[in-house]
Design an enzyme around this catalytic site. Sequence first.
Site, short mmCIF file in Angstrom:
data_model
loop_
_atom_site.label_atom_id
_atom_site.label_comp_id
_atom_site.label_asym_id
_atom_site.label_seq_id
_atom_site.Cartn_x
_atom_site.Cartn_y
_atom_site.Cartn_z
CD GLU A 44 -2.97 1.22 2.82
OE1 GLU A 44 -3.93 1.85 2.72
OE2 GLU A 44 -1.74 0.44 4.12
CE LYS A 120 -7.37 1.06 3.65
NZ LYS A 120 -6.24 1.93 4.36
CB CYS A 154 -3.78 -1.16 5.39
SG CYS A 154 -3.08 -0.83 6.80
#
Length: 286
Positions: A44, A120, A154
């Site tokens: 990321e 995301k 993440c």
Amino acid sequence: MTIRVCAVQYKLEDISQFEQFAAQASHYVRNASEYDAQFVLFPEFFTTQLLSVPDGQGNPLGIERLPEFTPRYLALFQGLARQYGMHIVGGTHVVDAGGGKRQNAAHLFYPDGRIAVQPKLHLTPTEVEAWDMTPGESLDVFETEFGTIAMLTCYDIEFPEIVRMAKAKGADIVFCPSCTDDRHGFYRVRYCCHARAVENQVYVVTTGTVGSLRRVDFMRANFGQAAILSPNDIPFPPAGIVAEGVINDDMLVVADLDLQLLEKVRAAGSVTTWRDRRTDLYPDWS
């Protein structure tokens, strides 16, 4: 079916031009090709390295400038995927989401030139407050010649429901690009990756940034390690760690994943967590 995956512990350091970023990314992909990897995962926010490229006055760039690099980022990794005949999860890159908003989006580059994108879904306070980002609104899974995968970035991995959705949609491998600046953040992501692999009987491939961008806000500290994780059952390593890197080193981590083993443990493992979920007591993914 067995596939070989590679996770890049990408070392961030200040650069002065896009070509240096391209050379570093190309080096990792070329190295992965020497191991016959079929999938390569980058971390990321690794493209924030481009913010260290100075502007006309010698100052680093702000986050609002990062989408300007999108065409070159896409062309670079599209070309690498074609050249080496592999699938590349190109970490995440900050893209223009329209209406003055930005998204942190994972990109899958296919060997045939196709590009798939997964924004995301869960944003950290820094992403919202400091970088004015907006989350994605839907979860997709992606079909490949080697099976179905998901890309959850993440903080996403810290939410069990979204990984259950990915498994229900057919994903056997979850790629989790990450970027954490200290041990606390790193272990939050790492422990959740293990939990999601156990709960859903899937493989999780994760990696993070290492090194430092001394000129870029919020990227001056990085604490990262790549890991390739499995369910915890007899056919797999006892700790559920198929392979892992050396913390904060610049390196690649490579391992083979046997997808048939997942089917075996889901049907008749020591525990069958996917099959035994109690949808009569708590809602299923839908």
